[in-house]
Motif scaffolding. Structure first.
Motif, mmCIF file in Angstrom:
data_model
loop_
_atom_site.group_PDB
_atom_site.id
_atom_site.type_symbol
_atom_site.label_atom_id
_atom_site.label_comp_id
_atom_site.label_asym_id
_atom_site.label_seq_id
_atom_site.Cartn_x
_atom_site.Cartn_y
_atom_site.Cartn_z
ATOM 1 N N GLY A 131 1.186 -1.320 -0.291
ATOM 2 C CA GLY A 131 -0.477 0.061 0.002
ATOM 3 C C GLY A 131 0.259 1.220 0.113
ATOM 4 O O GLY A 131 2.440 1.092 0.121
ATOM 5 N N ALA A 132 0.024 2.231 -0.084
ATOM 6 C CA ALA A 132 1.088 3.596 -0.170
ATOM 7 C C ALA A 132 0.184 4.601 0.578
ATOM 8 O O ALA A 132 -1.615 4.655 0.040
ATOM 9 N N ILE A 133 0.748 5.538 1.365
ATOM 10 C CA ILE A 133 0.198 7.025 1.588
ATOM 11 C C ILE A 133 0.899 8.349 1.347
ATOM 12 O O ILE A 133 2.269 7.982 1.570
ATOM 13 N N GLY A 134 0.391 9.008 1.554
ATOM 14 C CA GLY A 134 0.904 10.570 1.490
ATOM 15 C C GLY A 134 0.360 11.283 1.996
ATOM 16 O O GLY A 134 -0.952 11.693 2.426
ATOM 17 N N PHE A 135 1.178 12.467 2.004
ATOM 18 C CA PHE A 135 0.189 13.758 2.719
ATOM 19 C C PHE A 135 0.563 14.954 1.844
ATOM 20 O O PHE A 135 2.138 15.035 1.920
ATOM 21 N N CYS A 136 0.254 15.710 1.693
ATOM 22 C CA CYS A 136 0.125 16.893 0.948
ATOM 23 C C CYS A 136 0.945 16.765 0.061
ATOM 24 O O CYS A 136 -0.208 15.616 -1.297
ATOM 25 N N PHE A 137 1.713 17.124 -0.630
ATOM 26 C CA PHE A 137 2.308 16.400 -2.485
ATOM 27 C C PHE A 137 2.740 15.237 -1.792
ATOM 28 O O PHE A 137 2.499 14.590 -3.242
ATOM 29 N N GLY A 139 0.665 12.881 -0.900
ATOM 30 C CA GLY A 139 -0.994 12.574 -0.733
ATOM 31 C C GLY A 139 -1.461 12.389 -2.843
ATOM 32 O O GLY A 139 -1.222 11.738 -3.008
ATOM 33 N N THR A 140 -0.445 13.815 -3.285
ATOM 34 C CA THR A 140 -0.989 13.479 -4.977
ATOM 35 C C THR A 140 0.054 12.552 -5.037
ATOM 36 O O THR A 140 -0.128 12.110 -6.514
ATOM 37 N N SER A 141 1.116 12.226 -4.925
ATOM 38 C CA SER A 141 1.773 11.831 -5.539
ATOM 39 C C SER A 141 1.961 10.390 -5.660
ATOM 40 O O SER A 141 1.659 8.986 -6.047
ATOM 41 N N ALA A 142 0.999 9.636 -4.034
ATOM 42 C CA ALA A 142 0.178 8.432 -3.970
ATOM 43 C C ALA A 142 -0.757 8.623 -4.808
ATOM 44 O O ALA A 142 -0.486 6.986 -5.573
ATOM 45 N N LEU A 143 -1.707 9.824 -5.423
ATOM 46 C CA LEU A 143 -2.679 9.001 -5.961
ATOM 47 C C LEU A 143 -1.712 9.109 -7.659
ATOM 48 O O LEU A 143 -2.247 7.917 -8.611
ATOM 49 N N GLU A 144 -0.939 9.450 -8.229
ATOM 50 C CA GLU A 144 -0.617 9.601 -9.387
ATOM 51 C C GLU A 144 0.326 8.053 -9.669
ATOM 52 O O GLU A 144 0.270 7.212 -10.778
ATOM 53 N N GLY A 160 -4.510 15.847 0.044
ATOM 54 C CA GLY A 160 -3.263 16.344 -0.978
ATOM 55 C C GLY A 160 -3.959 17.253 -1.791
ATOM 56 O O GLY A 160 -5.257 17.283 -1.918
ATOM 57 N N HIS A 161 -3.249 17.408 -3.355
ATOM 58 C CA HIS A 161 -4.300 18.524 -4.356
ATOM 59 C C HIS A 161 -4.700 16.297 -5.070
ATOM 60 O O HIS A 161 -3.890 15.208 -4.738
ATOM 61 N N LEU A 162 -5.473 17.219 -6.019
ATOM 62 C CA LEU A 162 -6.597 15.950 -6.313
ATOM 63 C C LEU A 162 -6.478 15.185 -7.792
ATOM 64 O O LEU A 162 -7.486 15.941 -8.336
ATOM 65 N N PRO A 163 -5.311 16.041 -8.309
ATOM 66 C CA PRO A 163 -6.164 15.071 -9.933
ATOM 67 C C PRO A 163 -6.095 13.888 -9.887
ATOM 68 O O PRO A 163 -6.280 12.893 -9.895
ATOM 69 N N PRO A 164 -7.299 13.693 -11.236
ATOM 70 C CA PRO A 164 -8.162 13.100 -11.661
ATOM 71 C C PRO A 164 -7.550 12.111 -12.671
ATOM 72 O O PRO A 164 -6.520 12.640 -13.253
ATOM 73 N N PRO A 165 -7.807 10.683 -12.865
ATOM 74 C CA PRO A 165 -6.850 9.600 -13.728
ATOM 75 C C PRO A 165 -7.272 10.132 -14.990
ATOM 76 O O PRO A 165 -7.698 10.584 -15.467
ATOM 77 N N ALA A 166 -5.616 9.745 -15.987
ATOM 78 C CA ALA A 166 -6.263 10.093 -17.128
ATOM 79 C C ALA A 166 -7.213 9.293 -17.425
ATOM 80 O O ALA A 166 -7.083 8.058 -17.277
ATOM 81 N N THR A 167 -7.546 8.854 -18.888
ATOM 82 C CA THR A 167 -8.786 8.012 -19.742
ATOM 83 C C THR A 167 -7.381 6.916 -19.703
ATOM 84 O O THR A 167 -7.957 5.889 -19.431
ATOM 85 N N SER A 168 -6.290 7.060 -19.948
ATOM 86 C CA SER A 168 -5.718 5.681 -19.878
ATOM 87 C C SER A 168 -5.023 5.135 -18.959
ATOM 88 O O SER A 168 -4.294 4.531 -19.131
ATOM 89 N N ASP A 169 -5.444 5.697 -17.821
ATOM 90 C CA ASP A 169 -4.185 4.759 -17.213
ATOM 91 C C ASP A 169 -5.210 3.995 -16.459
ATOM 92 O O ASP A 169 -6.579 3.750 -16.883
#
Length: 262
Positions: A131-137, A139-144, A160-169
């Motif tokens: 698993g992975a967890i992340g805080f702020c920056f 958190g964004t990294s964990a989502l990516e 974290g900041h909340l980028p959505p996944p790309a359609t190809s992800d």
């Protein structure tokens, strides 16, 4: 009486050693740059257990990220706190942190995958349950990392900041987003956009919890020390978010066993 005392002493000697969290620095290479991560584990036995990657805030691999790694180790995981900048460097300067994190974003998924590989290869790690967890920056990294299709079962983003996944992800991990409702650095439309993007994916297991009156970096007790508007510690939200994180990881990584007492 002597025989009883002798028997008691022998019995005590036969007891297993008390659990003890051990830590060590681990050097690893990313594109020719030496990174220095932080491994934490319970050395009471050699049983394989789930591994959790901890990705720090934009300040670098500081004491807060290391503390969280130790807490995860005490809860029954092997934890590895990533060095996202190289050389284990940290800062308390927002300008420097912004510069470093901006540069890291050019290879955010690669940096996360490199750290995850170190965790997977560490002793005592069951590399089938990561698993992975992340805080702020982080958190964004964990989502990516989740969006990259990396072999993680569970990912948690805390403020974290909340980028959505790309359609190809290719997103396979269960995702938990823990967000401060009063965070001025993440617009509510970004929260909505992420929720819609995740919900559009068939059979994706995702969860979103928002904490009222919680600003950016709300889990970090030192957040107020940085003197940044919109960045502050919220004790109640922090405790609830960490309990939610522990429950989520236990459910997704260890069937409710590791971390179940937290």
């Amino acid at each position: 009486m002597k025989n009883q005392i002798a028997g008691l002493m022998l019995g005590l000697l036969a007891l297993p050693a008390a659990a003890a969290v051990q830590t060590k620095s681990v050097e690893y290479d990313v594109g020719g740059t030496t990174h220095v991560g932080y491994l934490a584990y319970d050395d009471s036995d050699d049983t394989a257990r789930p591994g959790v990657l901890v990705i720090p805030e934009w300040w670098g691999l500081n004491d807060y990220a290391k503390q969280r790694a130790r807490e995860l180790a005490a809860a029954g995981y092997v934890a590895f706190a990533a060095d996202m900048y190289g050389d284990g460097k940290t800062t308390e300067s927002p300008q420097e942190a912004k510069s470093w994190s901006t540069a890291a974003k050019a290879n955010l998924r690669g940096l996360g995958q490199a750290a995850l590989s170190q965790l997977a290869d560490a002793p005592r790690v069951d590399d089938a349950h990561l698993g992975a967890i992340g805080f702020c920056f982080g958190g964004t990294s964990a989502l990516e990392l989740a969006y990259s299709g990396a072999p993680v079962d569970a990912v948690v983003s805390l403020h974290g900041h909340l980028p959505p996944p790309a359609t190809s992800d290719d997103v396979n991990a269960s995702i938990l987003v823990l967000h401060g409702a009063a965070d001025p650095m993440v617009k509510m439309e970004d929260v909505t956009t992420l929720a819609k993007a995740l919900d559009a994916r068939d059979d994706l297991d995702w969860h979103l919890t928002m904490y009222g009156d919680a600003e950016h970096a709300f889990t970090n007790p030192a957040a107020d020390d940085y003197g940044i508007d919109g960045v502050s510690y919220n004790e109640a939200a922090a405790q609830r978010a960490w309990a939610h994180t522990q429950t989520f990881l236990a459910d997704k990584l260890a069937g409710g066993e590791a971390g179940a007492d937290d």
